[in-house]
Design a protein around this motif. Structure first.
Motif, PDB file in Angstrom:
ATOM      1  N   LYS A 125      51.936  35.706  47.323  1.00  0.00           N
ATOM      2  CA  LYS A 125      53.151  36.522  47.179  1.00  0.00           C
ATOM      3  C   LYS A 125      53.455  37.178  48.518  1.00  0.00           C
ATOM      4  O   LYS A 125      52.614  37.254  49.400  1.00  0.00           O
ATOM      5  N   TYR A 135      54.502  40.713  50.115  1.00  0.00           N
ATOM      6  CA  TYR A 135      54.514  42.138  49.804  1.00  0.00           C
ATOM      7  C   TYR A 135      54.807  42.897  51.085  1.00  0.00           C
ATOM      8  O   TYR A 135      54.095  42.752  52.077  1.00  0.00           O
ATOM      9  N   ARG A 156      51.582  31.292  38.823  1.00  0.00           N
ATOM     10  CA  ARG A 156      50.948  32.210  39.777  1.00  0.00           C
ATOM     11  C   ARG A 156      50.574  33.536  39.134  1.00  0.00           C
ATOM     12  O   ARG A 156      51.335  34.098  38.357  1.00  0.00           O
ATOM     13  N   PHE A 157      49.397  34.011  39.496  1.00  0.00           N
ATOM     14  CA  PHE A 157      48.860  35.310  39.091  1.00  0.00           C
ATOM     15  C   PHE A 157      48.651  35.443  37.588  1.00  0.00           C
ATOM     16  O   PHE A 157      48.498  36.546  37.076  1.00  0.00           O
ATOM     17  N   THR A 158      48.611  34.342  36.878  1.00  0.00           N
ATOM     18  CA  THR A 158      48.291  34.383  35.459  1.00  0.00           C
ATOM     19  C   THR A 158      46.831  34.772  35.302  1.00  0.00           C
ATOM     20  O   THR A 158      45.984  34.388  36.110  1.00  0.00           O
ATOM     21  N   PRO A 171      54.411  32.501  35.225  1.00  0.00           N
ATOM     22  CA  PRO A 171      53.703  33.348  36.196  1.00  0.00           C
ATOM     23  C   PRO A 171      53.521  34.769  35.659  1.00  0.00           C
ATOM     24  O   PRO A 171      54.321  35.252  34.859  1.00  0.00           O
ATOM     25  N   ASN A 172      52.434  35.408  36.099  1.00  0.00           N
ATOM     26  CA  ASN A 172      52.101  36.795  35.757  1.00  0.00           C
ATOM     27  C   ASN A 172      51.806  37.024  34.274  1.00  0.00           C
ATOM     28  O   ASN A 172      51.811  38.159  33.818  1.00  0.00           O
ATOM     29  N   SER A 173      51.535  35.963  33.539  1.00  0.00           N
ATOM     30  CA  SER A 173      51.185  36.108  32.123  1.00  0.00           C
ATOM     31  C   SER A 173      49.729  36.563  31.996  1.00  0.00           C
ATOM     32  O   SER A 173      48.907  36.281  32.851  1.00  0.00           O
TER      33      SER A 173
END
Length: 188
Positions: free
Chosen positions: A82, A84, A126-128, A144-146
């Protein structure tokens, strides 16, 4: 029903001191940043991207894989990334023990717990974060992000959804199956 033996040519795999069996036809980039826990099978055409890691003075493995894992044919494992505050960074991908990843699956998760089975042709965004003792059916796309809670069965479909709660005994079942799969992966 007992799984059948999987026969492979000894010349097509590299076996490490800790019992990992890595196909010579897999693509391992940045191997110094990949940690295999032991007794893990990396099948042919599997891609593991250890070269994608956070820049900085601390040396941290970018892909950590536990014991008794099976990484399917043509699967891709790469760390999530990601931007940031204008800085592009990769973050570690951590996979627990007794994890099976099916063929042609793409994994960009932050964390996959132990005793997890991911089917063929899955995409893990991503980021799961996938907690322990989960089964993800073939063809599932996880956004993503789950965050997938422990003891979940995820079914395919737009979108992927939790279709059942797995029994607590699933941990013992998956552990026995992963050890059996490793034991029955034999050279000729």
């Amino acid at each position: 029903m007992e799984p059948a033996y999987t026969i492979y040519r000894k010349s097509e795999f590299i076996e490490t001191d800790t019992g990992n069996k890595v196909s010579r036809r897999s693509l391992i980039s940045g191997s110094q940043n990949i940690v295999l826990g032991g007794k893990t099978i990396v099948h042919s055409n599997c891609t593991i991207r250890g070269d994608l890691r956070r820049a900085g003075p601390t040396h941290q493995a970018s892909v950590l894989i536990g014991r008794f894992c099976s990484l399917g044919e043509a699967s891709v494992l790469r760390p999530p990334y990601k931007t940031y505050k204008g800085v592009f960074s990769y973050y570690p991908l951590k996979i627990g023990d007794h994890v099976e990843i099916g063929r042609n699956s793409i994994i960009e998760a932050a964390s996959i717990g132990s005793y997890v089975r991911i089917g063929a042709n899955c995409v893990i965004g991503r980021f799961t974060i996938i907690k322990d003792c989960c089964i993800i059916e073939d063809g599932t796309v996880v956004a993503p992000n789950s965050v997938i809670p422990s003891f979940s069965l995820l079914s395919a479909g737009p979108p992927a959804k939790i279709s059942a709660q797995l029994p607590e005994s699933i941990q013992d079942v998956i552990e026995a199956q992963s050890k059996d799969k490793y034991a029955k992966f034999v050279p000729v």
